[in-house]
Design a protein around this motif. Structure first.
Motif: not given
Lengths: 529, 464, 361
Positions: A38-52
């Protein structure tokens, strides 16, 4: 390829998941992204991967700003991602899986499987992956499936590879193999972003470590930092990684499982002739890689599954004829493994969740047939227990989904331990919890043990097993491979988790050390200084 | 490569069994039901507003005067606007006068009669709607209100004219018969679902058809209808079995309305204050957690449909014993389906259902006058209902129309369900993501919703 | 009722679109002309049953009668479609409140509502289409008039024609729902077939209805054409080549099935040659002049001549009848037309009685 983030911010409504995150992954570097759930790691990675798409800030590849409209763009730009849960189709072969979504076609749109197959073989040979291109996904062990995902990414010429919690599903030995692969990839120039919350792994493989907490970067550090330092950064305060506990003082045997065999709904044997016995005041941890029958064993003890053979005895009473409700009422405390699915009802209030398995008996209900709930009694009890268990909440009338995972788990524990227990069973009691909550849960379980309750804990985290257990039973493919003392080494346990019998594992472990075990020893040495 | 690995094959999912497509569909259904229960009242009100606007357009389109004025729109645009305004004012004021208060009525009694008519219409809607609402709260989509109403009406009516009993006893017995009839009909679906996992939607739809034809058959049978005529109509219910009138002659309002009030309170108590209701809500919100907590899910499932059927049956009984007095093939009209609208509109809450029942009853009552006085087809009322359902069943649509933010202000990713769903289905299909309604961009498994440290951003709407 | 909305909605939408295109027209003179006929101070009102005004059956016929009265007599009007049984009473009551002079109810289901309203409102006249009032013994109301039709008489002729024209020796009929106003057709039809066999020593068989046992084929409602087609095909598979559906809109489903099988249809209520799309296979139709009777009742009312006397449509008063053969005019042998003419006279003279437990009595 160099990947650089500058001030990337991602908000969901009023919640900021990523707050001005900047970091640089150099070419040929393994960059660990460390943070709690919940620290925001996956959100960050999804941003890099173009999902967000980021609300603010920019992403640069080799110093050129890029923006992705979806994973397709990211893949085309050379970014590959291996998700924590694999996106593979069980009945496909390795070649088909790799080709999926990127089918090399000949004229008239006929898929050219030969090209895809050659590519699998080539990549496989280059990095020494032992993967048969014609094997079906469902026949492969988890570690090999993960390699298929990596091949898939590499086959699309990924220069930056994102690995999202890749070790969560692996045995220590498989983890070790993954670490070797990561090294090879780095040496061939691939940049790797390695997302994890496991301190030990970070120290073993990372070139650089970025720690994020609550969506923001709180520090960048080298793998030379001690685990305690890393944990401190991650949590934001000093934490104890091990819970102090007195040696067990086991009493007489009070809980026994004899020859238990359980079938899955597909009639596959999932628990295979298991024998266990538990003494009062003792913690037995069932270790093993996820999916080897531990969950089913716990469910069978609760009564959610009916065994096809064997018996379960609590204080010499056969539990077989009892329903779940009767088992709970007769002194079984049960913490299910998937808290949000099985442990709590998200939309219910904290109070309602607190009485979830006691609502239909005094003092929480009354009247003829206990038909009416006694709301004030329920609320007061929930309030008292919540305070005792230090649940951070608004009021007990809030839906439990407003609480963090750790606090939800505290409510579950408070509920299960509010009764006089004759047996305590917990499945993955700390899965998905932050370090602080883990500490609390462990302490609570040990206290319960010290009251003389036999405790059976299912855990796939070796750290947890070693920390909590008085004895460890390792399960593999539904069988108990062996029951060993808690002092057993990580290497031996790792081999047992892969199905090697205890004595053989001892012998093998003596000749081969895993990277993690070495890191472990090193850490111990440091702590002792 | 070592011998390591798990026998689970593909997914490291904690649940050992792959969910069957049916189970998945069921899961999706009950999730949708849960969402419906959380619809905010703003959406409800806006849905009614949109419905009135759509209705207005249709009223204008169907009106000859408006059509005529439109033909010379460019020559005299004000005529069109004036005519339209006039037509709408007349139509909707007739709707109001027919449903609430008729200031043009010749007598005082006559002018308050519309409100009592609304109440009359609302009785079966409220009772059956409560039954549907209990189902919604328990995660079950009971489409069988129609059949359950018919069975209730069939039983109550028969007891009402076939027996000769003293007044109080007779009506009570007939009501009890109605409840029993509906409960049996609901119970069939309940037991089938509990025992075999049969989908309640399909079973209840089938049972509706069976009920319709059962009634049609009964009305051919002399032993049942006891009229001596060939017409498919039953005898009239004896006076002793009729629900007594509340306001005397000139008004049709009967004791069924009191029953509806009592039932509303009863259902509230059941859902919010009883152990049984606790179980119902638990299996509705999270059947897995309910099972783990020792709740007998199959038993509770069956009971939900028995009680829901009983309420619908009571609605049918009150309809026959209070207003219709006799049975014909169409005795239930579209009550069973309107009841679903009522429950949706009432957000599956007892009080909400009661008010929604009054609203729909009002539309029905008002539609009669609107049609007679302004020539507006009564079908408009059906359109209003349909639009309301559409709007409520599709909250994202309403939010989009009115630019409302989502309740929690960010794309909704239902954490638990989303995660589990993906674990279960990632292996089989990664192309199934669109069902995560909000963001096509969100991969549920990897979207890391800020659950752990964000109590302020919960997806749940507080309160009951 | 969904169906009726669809039709109306489509019409409305099309009309609106068409009008938009032509919306450059001129505004009418403010003091435009009034209604065509001279104004009469009389208001005639109509309440439908669940079928609605476009049911191609008795609701529609009744509505046409009302429209004719509006055009020709210049009466005021109001109408109410019922969408559910529970609306019958309120609709009738609302009509009374609208100061109607006469209120028609279409169908036996409105009997109770009309009877009660008639008892409570002696000033208003009431007419019930297709059913008698169920008065208690000896009771009579001055303001309640039943309009019923002995369609059995005309169906008798249709049965005779069907039997005479059948090539396979099998004719059929089926109904929407088993109610007297439907089965009276089927009874008459059965007797007509029987009569043909007697007179001509024939052996024509009737499928779909057994008058003796009062059992037969029914589609289940008056709207589902798919079901209607299915029932028709069952009868076709029993070799029937002339079929009479008595099912309102559902009967239209017989059309495509009969067309495909090159069989013929006998329509009921209205002249199917005009009212359906299957004119070229309609041998004849059993007419039930509801519109006429509605018009006549309104006309009587405007002349203060309303009476509670039952109106029974018969061959004699032309309230029921057999439609022309249209396209089959040349194919029907003259001996058959002559026989029909003779039978008609026999019935009118009372020499031949159509016996049916379903006939209005």
């Amino acid at each position: 390829m160099k990947l650089e983030l500058r001030g990337v911010t991602k908000r969901f409504g009023s919640f900021t998941a990523n707050d001005r995150i900047s970091l640089t992954v150099a070419p040929g570097e393994i960059h660990a992204l460390l943070g709690e759930n919940g620290a925001g790691k996956s959100t960050l990675m999804n941003t890099i991967y173009g999902l967000y798409s980021p609300d603010e800030g920019e992403i640069l590849l080799d110093d050129r700003e890029v923006s992705f409209n979806g994973p397709g763009d990211a893949v085309a730009a050379g970014i590959g991602m291996v998700h924590q849960h694999f996106m593979l189709i069980p009945v496909f072969t390795v070649t088909e899986s790799v080709a999926l979504g990127y089918e090399p076609t000949r004229a008239a749109g006929i898929m050219d499987m030969a090209v895809a197959r050659a590519k699998v073989l080539e990549i496989s040979a280059r990095f020494g992956f032992d993967v048969d291109p014609d094997a079906r996904i469902e026949d492969l062990p988890v570690g090999a499936q993960q390699r298929v995902e990596i091949i898939k990414a590499l086959s699309r010429d990924a220069k930056v590879l994102i690995l999202d919690e890749p070790t969560a599903v692996l045995t220590p030995q498989e983890t070790d193999e993954l670490i070797t692969i990561m090294g090879q990839l780095r040496d061939s120039g691939t940049s790797i972003v390695f997302i994890t919350h496991k301190l030990r792994e970070v120290r073993a493989v990372a070139d650089r470590i970025t720690v994020i907490r609550r969506g923001a970067v709180v520090g960048e550090t080298s793998p030379q930092s001690t685990e305690t330092e890393l944990a401190g950064l991650m949590v934001g305060r000093e934490v104890n990684l091990t819970t102090a506990k007195e040696p067990a003082d086991p009493g007489e045997v009070s809980f026994e499982v004899r020859g238990l065999t359980v079938l899955s709904s597909a009639d596959k044997v999932v628990v295979d002739d298991v024998d266990l016995s538990l003494r009062r005041g003792e913690i037995l941890v069932i270790a093993g890689v996820d999916g080897n029958g531990q969950s089913e064993l716990a469910q069978t003890i609760l009564g959610l599954r009916t065994p096809v053979a064997g018996s379960i005895l609590l204080d010499d009473q056969d539990l077989a004829p009892l329903s779940v409700k009767q088992r709970l009422a007769s002194g079984l405390g049960f913490v299910p493994e998937d808290r949000s699915t099985d442990g709590v009802i998200g939309a219910f209030t904290i109070t309602e969740n607190y009485v979830l398995d006691m609502y239909d008996r005094p003092p929480y209900s009354g009247g003829p047939g206990n038909a009416a709930l006694r709301l004030p009694v329920m609320r007061e009890a929930a309030q008292t227990q919540a305070e005792r268990f230090d649940v951070r909440m608004g009021t007990v009338d809030d839906p439990i989904s407003t609480l963090s995972g750790g606090n939800q788990q505290k409510v579950v524990l408070a509920r299960e331990m509010s009764r006089d227990l004759r047996l305590f069973v917990a499945s993955q009691p700390t899965r998905g919890l932050d370090v602080g909550s883990i500490e609390f849960v462990h302490r609570t379980i040990i206290e319960e043990r010290d009251k003389g309750t036999p405790c059976l804990i299912v855990s796939t985290e070796l750290d947890e097993a070693l920390n909590l257990a008085d004895r460890i039973a390792v399960m593999y493919r539904g069988k108990v491979v062996g029951i060993v003392p808690a002092s057993t080494s990580r290497d031996v346990l790792g081999l047992m988790m892969a199905g090697v019998p205890a004595d053989e594992a001892q012998a093998q472990a003596a000749t081969h050390h895993t990277v993690l075990a070495e890191a472990d020893e090193q850490a111990e040495a440091e702590e002792n200084q | 490569m070592s011998a390591s690995g798990s026998q689970q094959g593909m997914t490291p999912a904690p649940k050992p069994e792959q969910q069957s497509p049916w189970a998945e569909a069921e899961g999706r259904l009950s999730r949708a039901l849960r969402e419906l229960g959380q619809t905010s009242w703003v959406v409800t009100v806006l849905a009614v507003v949109v419905a009135l606007v759509v209705g207005a357009v249709l009223i204008l389109a169907a009106n000859r005067d408006v059509q005529a004025s439109l033909s010379y729109f460019f020559a005299q645009p004000t005529a069109f606007l004036e005519t339209s305004f006039q037509v709408l004012r007349e139509a909707y004021s007739a709707l109001f006068r027919g449903a609430v208060f008729d200031w043009q009525a010749p007598s005082a009694a006559r002018s308050i009669r519309p409100l009592t008519e609304t109440m009359v219409y609302s009785v079966p809607l409220i009772l059956a709607g409560l039954g549907i609402a209990i189902g919604f709260r328990s995660g079950m989509l009971n489409i069988g209100g129609q059949g359950q109403i018919i069975l209730g009406a069939t039983s109550a009516g028969f007891l009402g004219y076939a027996l000769s009993l003293p007044t109080g006893l007779h009506v009570l017995l007939a009501l009890a018969g109605g409840i029993l009839g509906g409960a049996i009909w609901g119970g069939i679906a309940g037991v089938l679902k509990a025992r075999t996992g049969a989908n309640e939607v399909i079973v209840t739809i089938m049972l509706n058809n069976i009920a319709i034809y059962l009634l049609a058959w009964l009305l051919q049978q002399q032993w049942y209808k006891q009229t001596g005529s060939n017409q498919p109509l039953s005898s009239s219910v004896d006076e002793s079995a009729q629900l007594f009138s509340l306001l005397g002659s000139g008004f049709r309002l009967h004791a069924g309305f009191l029953i509806a009030i009592l039932a509303t309170i009863g259902v509230w108590w059941l859902l919010e204050r009883s152990t049984l209701g606790f179980e119902f809500r638990a299996i509705g919100e999270n059947p897995e957690a309910a099972r783990t907590a020792g709740i007998n899910v199959p038993k509770a499932t069956a009971l939900v449909l028995v009680i829901a059927g009983g309420l619908a049956g009571l609605g049918g009984a009150a309809h026959v014993l209070g207003t219709e007095y006799r049975l014909a093939g169409g005795v239930a009209g579209t009550l069973g389906f309107d009841a679903i609208t009522v429950a949706l509109l009432g957000r599956s809450k007892p009080l909400g259902t009661f008010l929604a029942g009054l609203l729909l009853g009002g539309l029905r009552a008002g539609g009669v006058l609107m049609q007679a006085q302004t020539g507006t087809p009564i079908d408009i009322v059906l359109v209003l209902q349909a639009v309301i359902v559409l709007m409520i069943a599709a909250p994202p649509l309403v939010r989009a129309i009115f630019f409302l933010p989502h309740a929690d202000g960010r794309p909704r990713i239902r954490r638990r369900s989303a995660r589990r769903k993906t674990e279960a289905s990632a292996a089989t299909s990664s192309a199934r993501q669109p069902e995560l309604q909000t963001a096509s961009t969100s991969k549920a498994s990897s979207a890391e919703p800020p659950s752990a440290e964000s109590p302020s951003t919960s997806t749940q709407e507080p309160g009951k | 009722m969904k169906r009726s909305f669809k039709t109306r909605g489509t019409i409305a939408a099309t009309a609106a679109a068409a009008l938009l295109l032509s919306s450059c027209g001129e505004a009418p003179e403010e003091d435009g002309e009034g209604a065509a006929a001279e104004e009469v101070d009389y208001k005639a009102c109509l309440v439908s049953d669940e079928g609605g005004w476009d049911d191609r059956s008795f609701n529609q016929s009744a509505f046409e009668g009302l429209e004719m009265a509006i055009d020709e007599l210049g009466v005021d009007s109001a109408d109410a479609q019922s969408t559910a049984e529970s609306e019958y009473g309120p609709n009738v009551d609302t009509m009374v409140q609208q100061n109607c002079d006469v209120v028609f109810g279409v169908g036996f289901l409105l009997e109770e509502g009309l009877r009660e309203a008639a008892e409570a409102n002696p000033e208003t006249d009431f007419a019930l289409i297709d059913s008698y009032f169920n008065f208690e013994e000896g009771e009579e109301l001055e303001n309640a008039k039943p309009l019923v039709f002995n369609t059995g008489e005309a169906a008798y002729l249709a049965g005779y024609v069907a039997a005479a024209m059948s090539e396979t020796g099998v004719v059929g009929t089926w109904g929407g729902i088993q109610i007297p106003s439907v089965t009276v057709f089927m009874d008459g039809y059965a007797d007509g077939v029987e009569r043909y066999n007697e007179d001509n020593d024939g052996d024509v068989e009737l499928v779909g209805w057994d008058k003796e046992g009062q059992t037969g084929s029914f589609s289940g409602d008056f709207s589902d054409q798919t079901q209607g087609r299915e029932v028709t095909e069952q009868l076709l598979s029993q070799d029937a080549d002339i079929i009479m559906p008595v099912a309102g809109n559902a009967g239209v489903g017989a059309g495509p099935a009969l067309e495909a099988a090159e069989a013929k249809m006998i329509w009921v209520d209205s002249d199917g040659y005009e009212s359906t799309d299957y004119g070229d296979i309609v041998l004849t139709s059993v007419l039930k002049e509801i519109g006429q009777s509605v018009y006549a009742t309104i006309e009587e009312g405007t002349q203060d001549g309303f009476s509670n006397e039952s109106y029974v449509g018969t061959l004699e008063n032309e309230g029921v009848g057999l439609a022309p053969f249209h396209d089959f005019e040349d194919e029907v042998p003259s001996e058959v037309t002559e026989a029909i003419e003779q039978l008609r006279q026999e019935i009118i003279d009372g020499d031949t009685a159509i016996e049916s437990e379903n006939a209005p009595s």
